[in-house]
Design a protein around this motif. Structure first.
Motif, short mmCIF file in Angstrom:
data_model
loop_
_atom_site.label_atom_id
_atom_site.label_comp_id
_atom_site.label_asym_id
_atom_site.label_seq_id
_atom_site.Cartn_x
_atom_site.Cartn_y
_atom_site.Cartn_z
N THR A 86 0.74 -1.38 0.07
CA THR A 86 -0.09 0.17 -0.09
C THR A 86 0.80 1.25 -0.10
O THR A 86 2.22 1.29 0.23
CB THR A 86 -1.04 0.13 1.16
N GLU A 87 0.30 2.32 -0.26
CA GLU A 87 0.72 3.46 -0.30
C GLU A 87 1.56 3.88 0.96
O GLU A 87 2.65 4.43 0.90
CB GLU A 87 -0.38 4.83 -0.60
N ARG A 88 0.73 3.42 1.98
CA ARG A 88 1.30 3.83 3.57
C ARG A 88 2.60 3.11 3.69
O ARG A 88 3.52 3.40 4.42
CB ARG A 88 0.15 3.40 4.48
N GLN A 143 6.87 6.72 13.46
CA GLN A 143 6.45 5.24 12.95
C GLN A 143 7.15 5.21 11.49
O GLN A 143 7.50 6.09 10.82
CB GLN A 143 5.04 5.33 12.39
N THR A 200 2.83 -8.96 15.71
CA THR A 200 1.83 -9.40 16.92
C THR A 200 0.53 -9.21 16.50
O THR A 200 -0.08 -10.08 17.45
CB THR A 200 2.23 -8.07 17.63
N ASN A 201 -0.03 -8.62 15.82
CA ASN A 201 -1.54 -8.57 15.77
C ASN A 201 -2.02 -9.45 14.65
O ASN A 201 -3.31 -9.73 14.62
CB ASN A 201 -1.82 -7.19 15.41
N TYR A 202 -1.17 -10.15 13.86
CA TYR A 202 -1.62 -11.20 13.13
C TYR A 202 -1.33 -12.58 13.18
O TYR A 202 -0.06 -12.72 13.31
CB TYR A 202 -1.51 -10.77 11.30
N THR A 236 -3.88 -7.73 21.43
CA THR A 236 -4.07 -8.68 20.13
C THR A 236 -2.94 -9.46 20.29
O THR A 236 -2.78 -10.66 19.97
CB THR A 236 -4.15 -7.95 18.90
N ASN A 246 -3.56 3.18 15.18
CA ASN A 246 -3.89 2.38 13.90
C ASN A 246 -5.10 1.51 14.15
O ASN A 246 -5.37 0.79 15.35
CB ASN A 246 -2.55 1.41 13.97
N GLN A 259 -6.29 -0.96 13.21
CA GLN A 259 -6.33 -2.75 13.06
C GLN A 259 -5.97 -3.32 14.41
O GLN A 259 -6.25 -4.15 14.69
CB GLN A 259 -4.99 -2.94 12.32
N PHE A 260 -5.56 -2.41 15.40
CA PHE A 260 -5.10 -2.97 16.60
C PHE A 260 -5.76 -2.12 17.90
O PHE A 260 -6.50 -1.18 17.79
CB PHE A 260 -3.62 -2.62 17.11
N TYR A 281 -9.67 10.29 6.49
CA TYR A 281 -8.63 10.09 5.46
C TYR A 281 -8.22 11.37 4.89
O TYR A 281 -7.09 11.93 4.55
CB TYR A 281 -8.56 8.86 4.66
N ILE A 335 -2.17 9.00 11.87
CA ILE A 335 -2.42 7.29 12.15
C ILE A 335 -1.09 7.28 13.13
O ILE A 335 0.00 7.34 12.78
CB ILE A 335 -2.58 6.42 11.20
N ASP A 362 0.76 5.17 16.51
CA ASP A 362 1.25 3.82 16.82
C ASP A 362 0.28 3.31 17.74
O ASP A 362 0.18 1.89 17.99
CB ASP A 362 2.51 3.86 17.41
N ILE A 408 -12.43 -3.70 10.21
CA ILE A 408 -11.05 -3.66 10.03
C ILE A 408 -10.74 -3.55 8.61
O ILE A 408 -9.80 -2.95 8.27
CB ILE A 408 -10.45 -4.76 10.88
N ARG A 423 -8.89 -0.64 7.02
CA ARG A 423 -7.38 -0.92 6.49
C ARG A 423 -7.57 -0.28 5.08
O ARG A 423 -6.69 0.43 4.56
CB ARG A 423 -7.32 -2.22 6.49
N LEU A 481 -5.41 3.10 5.78
CA LEU A 481 -3.97 2.55 5.78
C LEU A 481 -3.67 2.05 4.17
O LEU A 481 -2.71 1.20 3.86
CB LEU A 481 -3.71 1.54 6.72
N ARG A 482 -4.13 2.87 3.30
CA ARG A 482 -4.09 2.61 2.08
C ARG A 482 -2.69 3.13 1.40
O ARG A 482 -2.39 4.13 2.12
CB ARG A 482 -5.01 3.10 1.08
#
Lengths: 500, 346
Positions: free
Chosen positions: A47-49, A204, A215-217, B78, B177, B179-180, B207, B213, B215, B337, B341, B345-346
């Motif tokens: 991704t771009e990010r 980041q 950690t999260n997946y 998580t 983020n 996702q978490f 966005y 975003i 940590d 999620i 994402r 988070l693209r």
């Protein structure tokens, strides 16, 4: 006989740890990915990010490497110029110090020092400065060695018919080009793979995102695939640094670091070196409310401090021994040593995930300290490989040849020449690896054990909880022991320099 | 160099000897035979200093040793949840004490938790207990908007979450983020309350307006402290902790759009196949008891008790809660999620 058995055990033990720490976990993680057959959570594309985070990583790492080179030059000049003397040993000790310190602790120290001076640097600047003040010893040592070996002689010759600056630019710089590039490459690799400093600076980068993914997946494919850009970048940089180093070695036949043609002024080196080592300590000490905070730290985290130190020292020792063993392997098996180097540059999150995936069904390793030691070995055995190669190429080849001609076996040559004559290098490598183990977080957090609370994780937790006194005391405590070890080493080295 | 050879040999022997105690595998797919003297192992994502105090109190009262595996800010809850999943064939943990609820619900749905209804939880309202007894909830944290009162006036701060996507806050809003952590559940709550289309549009607006975003939730607060953001989406405890150093920080209990705030409780659960189930049950009894919840309320996190009488006794208020149930929010987790994402988070 014992020397021979010890040598065989040492080499085979090294090979065993190599398989356990590297080959098996990565085979397991790849196998698991294939068996799962799942795609990464956000597809195979990037991704771009993610690309932007990779860009941010480079944007921070490049100036840090440049700044590190600049900071190192005065010290490199002094290191490459002086005779082996007590003062020179102290300077080497000063050079070793920052590498023993957890890098996030340096960031905490600098942030507090600047705040005390009434200046809050932007997070990016703090990150770049902290990286540079952590890694400047790499160019200092490499360029200093090159200066002693070739650069200085070329410079002195060129001085006969040109000005100082012209002589430096025309003769010394080309001779030192390989060293400079190799040092920059190593610094870039270490910065790009580092999690601690950007996290401590609220930034980041790719490594911080990768740890979150790991950690999260559950599915390891997420972290394995996401590691590809970082790994590719790191391998490219490492190969570049390696090529520079090789080129320099081929071009230079002089390896005697004790050449002393003319004294270079030492005071700028001492000023820069001391400032970079002492600065963060002053920053932390200025925020210490009372020395009694250390008593609180000891009471609260005595066990964690002991466990972390023990594991770091054990992990560092096994890492150095594994790397040293790999450096003795035959030509074909040297590929293993190169692999150790490459794996050392892998992101810690990926490595931790591989270990957790590989050993989850192996209770003796997964449930106990060996998994943490394996994590440290995988991450830092490259220091042992480098130390092994350094002892092999440190100007004692003639002595080794003579010993062999006189009937000495490889084990005797190894113990008496490589280990016996170069033990200070190996002890330095052990301390450096131990220091890095102490601050290692990404891999250790994937395989954390309830029995051993690790200071690296507790420190980050304290940082997130805004527990200022704990952050300060813990940071100082984390530095106290490596610095004491470095001072001890310098004392030993400086006691009778004539003997070495 | 015989001495060196001896040293290496000695180190090898000691290393092997030290590893031997670890070589005690159990039968494949089954937990190890537990030793009575073994401590009860808890996977815990509650703040470490507080968890330590609670476990010490439990050990003092029961004589049962507790060994916690605490999460890190890097790993968050998580990380522990995925560890439980990874170890499902041979569970290591006895109990799970989570600082949030949605992951616990997902673990329950995956069949990784064992039913246990603690007697000490009888006075906990039903909304905070699983119908099958797979988890029990205590001590609530609210999702709030944090701001620095030295820079931003309270009247300017939106009273509802939807206000964060306004043009005037372009580049000045930070969130963790999605996702978490608790942000994950928070995003899912918008999908549950507003429906997927409106929730996705809100995320698109965030966005487009260059939301930062961060940590994690504590990193969001740091963004506000550093002045990089004016408003941040975070948890109450992160604000309370940060206020010790930055007293000008303040918070708003933002409206979810139904007149209430999203309150996320701690959850306690027994792991299926736990090696020490009896000891784990006693620990759960303690954690969900009124005493345990009071400790949580009095901690630095300042969690609001789920027990109304305890709230009254401690003088704590619970601003109105949102209307979506935790189960409803968990239903939308995967979709939320995935969409978050793709958008953020693209």
């Amino acid at each position: 006989m014992i020397a021979r058995i010890g040598y065989a055990l040492f080499r085979w033990g090294g090979a065993g740890v190599f398989v356990l720490a590297l080959l098996y976990p990565f085979a397991a993680v790849v196998w698991t990915c294939l068996a799962d057959g799942t795609a990464p959570a956000d597809g195979w594309g990037f991704t771009e990010r993610q690309l932007s985070l990779a860009g941010t990583t480079l944007k921070l790492a490049l100036p840090a490497a440049g700044l590190g080179l600049l900071l190192a030059l005065p010290v490199a000049g002094a290191l490459g110029a002086g005779r082996r003397s007590g003062r020179q040993c102290l300077l080497w000790g000063l050079v070793v110090c920052p590498l023993l310190l957890p890098p996030n602790v340096l960031a905490f120290g600098w942030a507090r020092l600047f705040a005390g001076l009434g200046w809050t640097p932007p997070d990016e600047l703090l990150c770049i400065w902290s990286w540079a003040s952590w890694l400047w010893p790499v160019p200092a040592a490499l360029v200093g060695t090159g200066w002693a070996a070739a650069g200085r002689a070329a410079y002195e010759s060129a001085l006969l018919d040109s000005s100082r600056w012209r002589a430096f630019a025309a003769a010394a710089l080309p001779a030192l080009g390989g060293h400079l590039l190799a040092a920059a490459g190593i610094m870039l690799v270490l910065c790009c793979a580092d999690y601690n400093v950007p996290h401590a600076c609220n930034l980041q980068v790719y490594a911080t995102e990768l740890l979150a993914w790991a950690t999260n997946y559950s599915a390891p494919v997420n972290v394995l695939w996401r590691s590809v850009p970082l790994v590719a970048l790191l391998v490219l940089l490492a190969l570049g640094a390696w090529a520079c180093w090789r080129r320099w070695r081929a071009a230079s036949s002089v390896t005697d670091m004790s050449l002393s043609l003319r004294e270079v002024r030492g005071w700028p080196a001492w000023c820069v070196g001391l400032l970079l080592v002492v600065g963060p300590q002053i920053g932390l000490l200025s925020h210490l409310e009372s020395p009694a905070a250390f008593a609180v730290l000891g009471r609260t985290y005595g066990l964690e401090i002991t466990a972390s130190l023990g594991l770091a020292l054990a992990g560092g020792l096994v890492a150095i021994l594994t790397g040293l063993a790999a450096s003795t392997w035959s030509r074909l098996a040297r590929l293993g040593a190169v692999l150790l180097l490459v794996v050392g540059f892998l992101p810690g999150a990926l490595f931790g995930k591989a270990l957790a995936t590989g050993y989850v069904h192996c209770p003796p390793v997964y449930d106990h300290w060996p998994i943490l030691v394996l994590a440290y070995v995988g991450r830092f055995a490259w220091i042992g490989v480098l130390a092994g190669w350094l002892t092999r190429d440190a100007g004692t080849a003639e002595l080794e040849r003579t010993a062999r001609l006189e009937g000495a076996g490889p084990e005797q040559v190894f113990w008496r020449v490589r280990v016996g004559l170069h033990w200070p290098v190996l002890v330095c490598a052990w301390l450096a690896a131990g220091g890095l183990c102490l601050s290692e977080l990404p891999a250790a957090s994937q395989v954390a054990l309830p029995q051993y609370g690790l200071l690296s994780m507790i420190l980050m937790e304290k940082f997130h909880r805004f527990e200022e006194q704990m952050v300060v005391t813990m940071s100082l405590a984390l530095q106290l022991l490596p610095l004491s070890a470095a001072l001890l080493l310098v004392g030993i080295l400086g006691r009778d320099p004539g003997k070495r | 160099m015989k001495a060196t050879g001896h040293l290496i040999l000695g180190v090898s022997v000691v290393t092997c000897a030290a590893m031997l105690p670890g070589c005690r595998p159990g039968p494949a797919g089954q937990p190890d035979q537990a030793d009575a003297a073994d401590p009860v192992l808890v996977y815990c994502s509650v703040d470490e200093p507080f968890a330590r105090r609670v476990f010490a109190e439990f050990e003092r009262r029961s004589g049962i040793r507790v060994q916690p595996l605490l999460d890190t800010e890097a790993g968050k809850t998580t990380g522990l949840v995925n560890r439980i999943r990874r170890e499902a064939a041979r569970p290591r943990a006895d109990a799970f004490w989570s600082s949030e609820i949605f992951n616990t619900i997902l673990l329950a749905r995956e069949g990784l938790l064992e039913a246990y209804v603690p007697g000490t939880a009888a006075d906990i309202p039903h909304a905070y207990k699983d119908a099958q007894g797979l988890w029990t909830a205590i001590g609530l944290r609210g999702r709030v908007i944090v701001f620095d009162a030295a820079r931003t006036r309270r009247e300017e701060v939106p009273s509802a979450w939807s206000g964060l996507a306004e043009e005037k806050w372009r580049g000045r809003v930070a969130l963790a983020n999605p996702q978490f952590g608790t942000t994950r559940g928070h995003v899912a709550s918008w999908f549950a309350l507003w429906g997927p289309e409106r929730a996705a549009q809100f995320l698109r607006d965030l966005y487009d307006h260059e939301a930062i975003i961060a940590d994690g939730n504590s990193a969001v607060v740091r963004q506000v402290i550093a002045g990089r953001a004016d408003l941040g989406m975070t948890d109450t405890d992160d604000v309370w902790l940060a206020r010790r150093q930055h007293p000008s920080l303040d918070l708003v209990y933002a409206d979810q759009g139904d007149g209430g705030t999203l309150w996320i409780p701690n959850t306690v659960a027994l792991i299926k196949g736990a090696p020490h189930p009896a000891e784990a049950r006693r620990l759960i009894d303690f954690l969900v008891s009124a005493d345990g919840e009071e400790l949580l309320a009095r901690s630095d996190s300042g969690n609001v008790p789920v027990r109304p009488d305890l709230r009254a006794r401690l003088g704590m208020e619970l601003p109105a809660a949102g209307s979506a149930s935790y189960e409803q929010i968990a239903d939308h987790m995967t979709e939320a999620i995935s969409v978050a994402r793709e958008i953020l988070l693209r």
